[in-house]
Design a protein around this motif. Sequence first.
Motif, PDB file in Angstrom:
ATOM      1  N   VAL A   1      19.962  11.227  -9.810  1.00  0.00           N
ATOM      2  CA  VAL A   1      20.620  11.899  -8.673  1.00  0.00           C
ATOM      3  C   VAL A   1      19.826  11.659  -7.401  1.00  0.00           C
ATOM      4  O   VAL A   1      20.391  11.295  -6.353  1.00  0.00           O
ATOM      5  N   VAL A   2      18.500  11.849  -7.462  1.00  0.00           N
ATOM      6  CA  VAL A   2      17.685  11.657  -6.241  1.00  0.00           C
ATOM      7  C   VAL A   2      17.089  10.259  -6.179  1.00  0.00           C
ATOM      8  O   VAL A   2      16.400   9.920  -5.223  1.00  0.00           O
ATOM      9  N   LEU A   3      17.333   9.447  -7.182  1.00  0.00           N
ATOM     10  CA  LEU A   3      16.749   8.104  -7.303  1.00  0.00           C
ATOM     11  C   LEU A   3      15.227   8.160  -7.088  1.00  0.00           C
ATOM     12  O   LEU A   3      14.658   7.377  -6.320  1.00  0.00           O
ATOM     13  N   GLY A   4      14.629   9.096  -7.784  1.00  0.00           N
ATOM     14  CA  GLY A   4      13.177   9.221  -7.715  1.00  0.00           C
ATOM     15  C   GLY A   4      12.696   9.934  -8.962  1.00  0.00           C
ATOM     16  O   GLY A   4      13.243  10.983  -9.315  1.00  0.00           O
ATOM     17  N   CYS A   5      11.726   9.368  -9.614  1.00  0.00           N
ATOM     18  CA  CYS A   5      11.169   9.977 -10.820  1.00  0.00           C
ATOM     19  C   CYS A   5       9.910  10.754 -10.437  1.00  0.00           C
ATOM     20  O   CYS A   5       9.768  11.189  -9.292  1.00  0.00           O
ATOM     21  N   GLY A   6       8.971  10.915 -11.365  1.00  0.00           N
ATOM     22  CA  GLY A   6       7.730  11.607 -11.035  1.00  0.00           C
ATOM     23  C   GLY A   6       6.944  10.845  -9.985  1.00  0.00           C
ATOM     24  O   GLY A   6       6.668  11.350  -8.881  1.00  0.00           O
ATOM     25  N   SER A   7       6.616   9.614 -10.305  1.00  0.00           N
ATOM     26  CA  SER A   7       5.866   8.788  -9.353  1.00  0.00           C
ATOM     27  C   SER A   7       6.751   8.398  -8.169  1.00  0.00           C
ATOM     28  O   SER A   7       6.290   8.329  -7.027  1.00  0.00           O
ATOM     29  N   GLY A   8       8.036   8.165  -8.434  1.00  0.00           N
ATOM     30  CA  GLY A   8       8.947   7.709  -7.378  1.00  0.00           C
ATOM     31  C   GLY A   8       9.134   8.746  -6.281  1.00  0.00           C
ATOM     32  O   GLY A   8       9.239   8.391  -5.101  1.00  0.00           O
ATOM     33  N   THR A   9       9.178  10.029  -6.652  1.00  0.00           N
ATOM     34  CA  THR A   9       9.326  11.067  -5.625  1.00  0.00           C
ATOM     35  C   THR A   9       8.112  11.068  -4.703  1.00  0.00           C
ATOM     36  O   THR A   9       8.250  11.223  -3.479  1.00  0.00           O
ATOM     37  N   LEU A  10       6.917  10.879  -5.274  1.00  0.00           N
ATOM     38  CA  LEU A  10       5.700  10.828  -4.451  1.00  0.00           C
ATOM     39  C   LEU A  10       5.728   9.606  -3.529  1.00  0.00           C
ATOM     40  O   LEU A  10       5.422   9.701  -2.334  1.00  0.00           O
ATOM     41  N   VAL A  11       6.084   8.459  -4.094  1.00  0.00           N
ATOM     42  CA  VAL A  11       6.148   7.225  -3.300  1.00  0.00           C
ATOM     43  C   VAL A  11       7.198   7.354  -2.199  1.00  0.00           C
ATOM     44  O   VAL A  11       6.955   6.992  -1.040  1.00  0.00           O
ATOM     45  N   ASN A  12       8.367   7.870  -2.570  1.00  0.00           N
ATOM     46  CA  ASN A  12       9.438   8.017  -1.581  1.00  0.00           C
ATOM     47  C   ASN A  12       9.021   8.944  -0.446  1.00  0.00           C
ATOM     48  O   ASN A  12       9.283   8.659   0.730  1.00  0.00           O
ATOM     49  N   ALA A  13       8.386  10.060  -0.795  1.00  0.00           N
ATOM     50  CA  ALA A  13       7.945  10.998   0.249  1.00  0.00           C
ATOM     51  C   ALA A  13       6.933  10.326   1.170  1.00  0.00           C
ATOM     52  O   ALA A  13       7.033  10.422   2.398  1.00  0.00           O
TER      53      ALA A  13
ATOM     54  N   GLY B   1      -3.240  10.390  -3.790  1.00  0.00           N
ATOM     55  CA  GLY B   1      -3.432   8.966  -3.542  1.00  0.00           C
ATOM     56  C   GLY B   1      -2.123   8.198  -3.513  1.00  0.00           C
ATOM     57  O   GLY B   1      -1.943   7.290  -2.689  1.00  0.00           O
ATOM     58  N   ILE B   2      -1.191   8.557  -4.396  1.00  0.00           N
ATOM     59  CA  ILE B   2       0.098   7.852  -4.433  1.00  0.00           C
ATOM     60  C   ILE B   2       0.866   8.082  -3.130  1.00  0.00           C
ATOM     61  O   ILE B   2       1.403   7.141  -2.526  1.00  0.00           O
ATOM     62  N   ILE B   3       0.922   9.329  -2.675  1.00  0.00           N
ATOM     63  CA  ILE B   3       1.622   9.620  -1.417  1.00  0.00           C
ATOM     64  C   ILE B   3       0.954   8.866  -0.267  1.00  0.00           C
ATOM     65  O   ILE B   3       1.625   8.190   0.539  1.00  0.00           O
ATOM     66  N   ALA B   4      -0.375   8.960  -0.186  1.00  0.00           N
ATOM     67  CA  ALA B   4      -1.091   8.310   0.915  1.00  0.00           C
ATOM     68  C   ALA B   4      -1.010   6.783   0.816  1.00  0.00           C
ATOM     69  O   ALA B   4      -0.889   6.094   1.834  1.00  0.00           O
ATOM     70  N   GLY B   5      -1.066   6.263  -0.398  1.00  0.00           N
ATOM     71  CA  GLY B   5      -0.967   4.809  -0.591  1.00  0.00           C
ATOM     72  C   GLY B   5       0.391   4.284  -0.183  1.00  0.00           C
ATOM     73  O   GLY B   5       0.498   3.225   0.458  1.00  0.00           O
ATOM     74  N   ALA B   6       1.452   5.024  -0.534  1.00  0.00           N
ATOM     75  CA  ALA B   6       2.804   4.602  -0.132  1.00  0.00           C
ATOM     76  C   ALA B   6       2.950   4.666   1.385  1.00  0.00           C
ATOM     77  O   ALA B   6       3.567   3.788   1.999  1.00  0.00           O
ATOM     78  N   PHE B   7       2.361   5.716   1.986  1.00  0.00           N
ATOM     79  CA  PHE B   7       2.386   5.815   3.452  1.00  0.00           C
ATOM     80  C   PHE B   7       1.674   4.614   4.069  1.00  0.00           C
ATOM     81  O   PHE B   7       2.164   4.009   5.038  1.00  0.00           O
ATOM     82  N   ALA B   8       0.523   4.271   3.506  1.00  0.00           N
ATOM     83  CA  ALA B   8      -0.261   3.158   4.054  1.00  0.00           C
ATOM     84  C   ALA B   8       0.527   1.849   4.002  1.00  0.00           C
ATOM     85  O   ALA B   8       0.506   1.064   4.956  1.00  0.00           O
ATOM     86  N   VAL B   9       1.229   1.617   2.888  1.00  0.00           N
ATOM     87  CA  VAL B   9       2.019   0.384   2.778  1.00  0.00           C
ATOM     88  C   VAL B   9       3.151   0.374   3.805  1.00  0.00           C
ATOM     89  O   VAL B   9       3.391  -0.645   4.471  1.00  0.00           O
ATOM     90  N   ALA B  10       3.827   1.522   3.938  1.00  0.00           N
ATOM     91  CA  ALA B  10       4.933   1.596   4.913  1.00  0.00           C
ATOM     92  C   ALA B  10       4.414   1.396   6.329  1.00  0.00           C
ATOM     93  O   ALA B  10       5.054   0.720   7.147  1.00  0.00           O
ATOM     94  N   ALA B  11       3.249   1.976   6.632  1.00  0.00           N
ATOM     95  CA  ALA B  11       2.684   1.821   7.978  1.00  0.00           C
ATOM     96  C   ALA B  11       2.122   0.411   8.187  1.00  0.00           C
ATOM     97  O   ALA B  11       2.086  -0.089   9.313  1.00  0.00           O
TER      98      ALA B  11
ATOM     99  N   LEU C   1      -4.635   5.876  -4.814  1.00  0.00           N
ATOM    100  CA  LEU C   1      -4.240   5.004  -3.702  1.00  0.00           C
ATOM    101  C   LEU C   1      -3.755   3.658  -4.232  1.00  0.00           C
ATOM    102  O   LEU C   1      -2.765   3.094  -3.748  1.00  0.00           O
ATOM    103  N   GLY C   2      -4.446   3.157  -5.241  1.00  0.00           N
ATOM    104  CA  GLY C   2      -4.027   1.890  -5.851  1.00  0.00           C
ATOM    105  C   GLY C   2      -2.635   1.997  -6.462  1.00  0.00           C
ATOM    106  O   GLY C   2      -1.800   1.095  -6.292  1.00  0.00           O
ATOM    107  N   PHE C   3      -2.374   3.102  -7.150  1.00  0.00           N
ATOM    108  CA  PHE C   3      -1.030   3.317  -7.712  1.00  0.00           C
ATOM    109  C   PHE C   3       0.019   3.306  -6.586  1.00  0.00           C
ATOM    110  O   PHE C   3       1.056   2.650  -6.696  1.00  0.00           O
ATOM    111  N   GLY C   4      -0.260   4.042  -5.522  1.00  0.00           N
ATOM    112  CA  GLY C   4       0.701   4.132  -4.421  1.00  0.00           C
ATOM    113  C   GLY C   4       0.949   2.785  -3.771  1.00  0.00           C
ATOM    114  O   GLY C   4       2.091   2.427  -3.466  1.00  0.00           O
ATOM    115  N   ILE C   5      -0.131   2.033  -3.574  1.00  0.00           N
ATOM    116  CA  ILE C   5      -0.006   0.713  -2.942  1.00  0.00           C
ATOM    117  C   ILE C   5       0.764  -0.240  -3.849  1.00  0.00           C
ATOM    118  O   ILE C   5       1.642  -0.987  -3.402  1.00  0.00           O
TER     119      ILE C   5
END
Lengths: 379, 54
Positions: free
Chosen positions: A129-141, A288-298, A51-55
């Motif tokens: 091409v997708v402008l997303g790496c390993g962590s970036g794809t999770l954050v973007n999703a 945690g990364i996906i959920a953390g990125a969602f939390a920041v967006a929300a 979650l910390g990584f995602g945030i």
Amino acid sequence: MSGASVPQGREGPAFDILARRGGLVLAALACIALVALFAGARYGMMLAIGLGFGIALEGLRFGFAGPWRAMILRREPAGILAQLLSIGIVSAVAIPLLAAHPDELTGAQAPIGWAMIGGAFVFGAAMQVVLGCGSGTLVNAGSGNPVGLLALPFFAIGSFAGAYHLIWWTGLGALPILTLSGWPGLIVTLAALAAVAGLLLRLARPEARHLPRRLVIAAIALAALAIANLVIAGQPWGVVYGLGLWAAKGFTALGGDLSGSAFWSAPGSERILQGSILTDYTSLTNIGIIAGAFAVAAWRSGGLSQKLPGYPMRAWLATIVAGFLLGYSSRLAFGCNVGAFFSGVSTGSLHGWVWFVAAFAGAVLGVRLRPLLGLETRA
Amino acid sequence: MTRTVTASAAIAFLAALLVFDQASADLNPYKAPPAFALGSGQASSGGFCGALPE
């Protein structure tokens, strides 16, 4: 922020924001507590780290693909300098720790080989091409980017397939694992990071030769989380293994047979496949990364109210292909921008440095492919 | 359509993944490793993208 405009009653936009943000914090704490209670304290802490990584990644706009693109197209080095700073901080702790506790801690150390180099090159191209790496794809999703969301399942399938064939690819030729260890290894690593930073600054546009405070804070936060990952899990931060594991579990649930894969039929893989993903470290940090990125967006006002961009059909097809290639190639390369570059270099693995060079060369190609595939919506 | 739909889909994906996982594997906190690997005296045995399987 001033509280003067906050209404006193339980109505109004300020109360809605407070309730939404309070709900996000409570939900995050509840998830961590439940995992710690039902799986174990270590696993609860790993979810918290994820979650910390995602945030940190979403909240402070720290990434890998975007900064590489900025350097290639506009000679803006700030994002890559922040990556190097973060890697340097982690290496200053991790390399001595690994030398002092070799029986408890493992680095992201892998062999350099033909498939590894080719995989890193393809990964570098696909991530542009997708402008997303390993962590970036999770954050973007997690933050609602439709390209990241579509790429994610194909990334997982690609990771599963790449691991399925990994032993064959590695057999094409690989060196023994080469590492920079102990204090001499740390000095060489820090000197090499400084040399790359110096080269980037030399190539940069003069007005772009600075590192914003936001990126410094992000680099320090990510480094602290990556060190915690190593100390708690006994292994560095990774992304790709967990995604492949999810697909492998789905494959076996559908009746698939993994006995034909030297990787997935190995005793260590079978043990992990039979366990819960809540006891797999990279799965926990990925969740945690996906959920953390969602939390920041929300959390942000209007963070989820952005309209989705329109892309031509070939862009969606390119996203599917690039997502699969991201997963497949990162297994051949023994990691993505996180597992190979960030964690590899910071734990003294020479394959991390080779990955960086090969992936950056691929990124130069990927930057040029992106507009041809209809994924360019801005200049 | 806004990002609310796609971000919610990502969270729904995680929820479905966890439901599927709990239907196919059990958790046992009494078999959990010590909270910190460092100082535990135990070797790391987790899966990692940079490692070949044991």
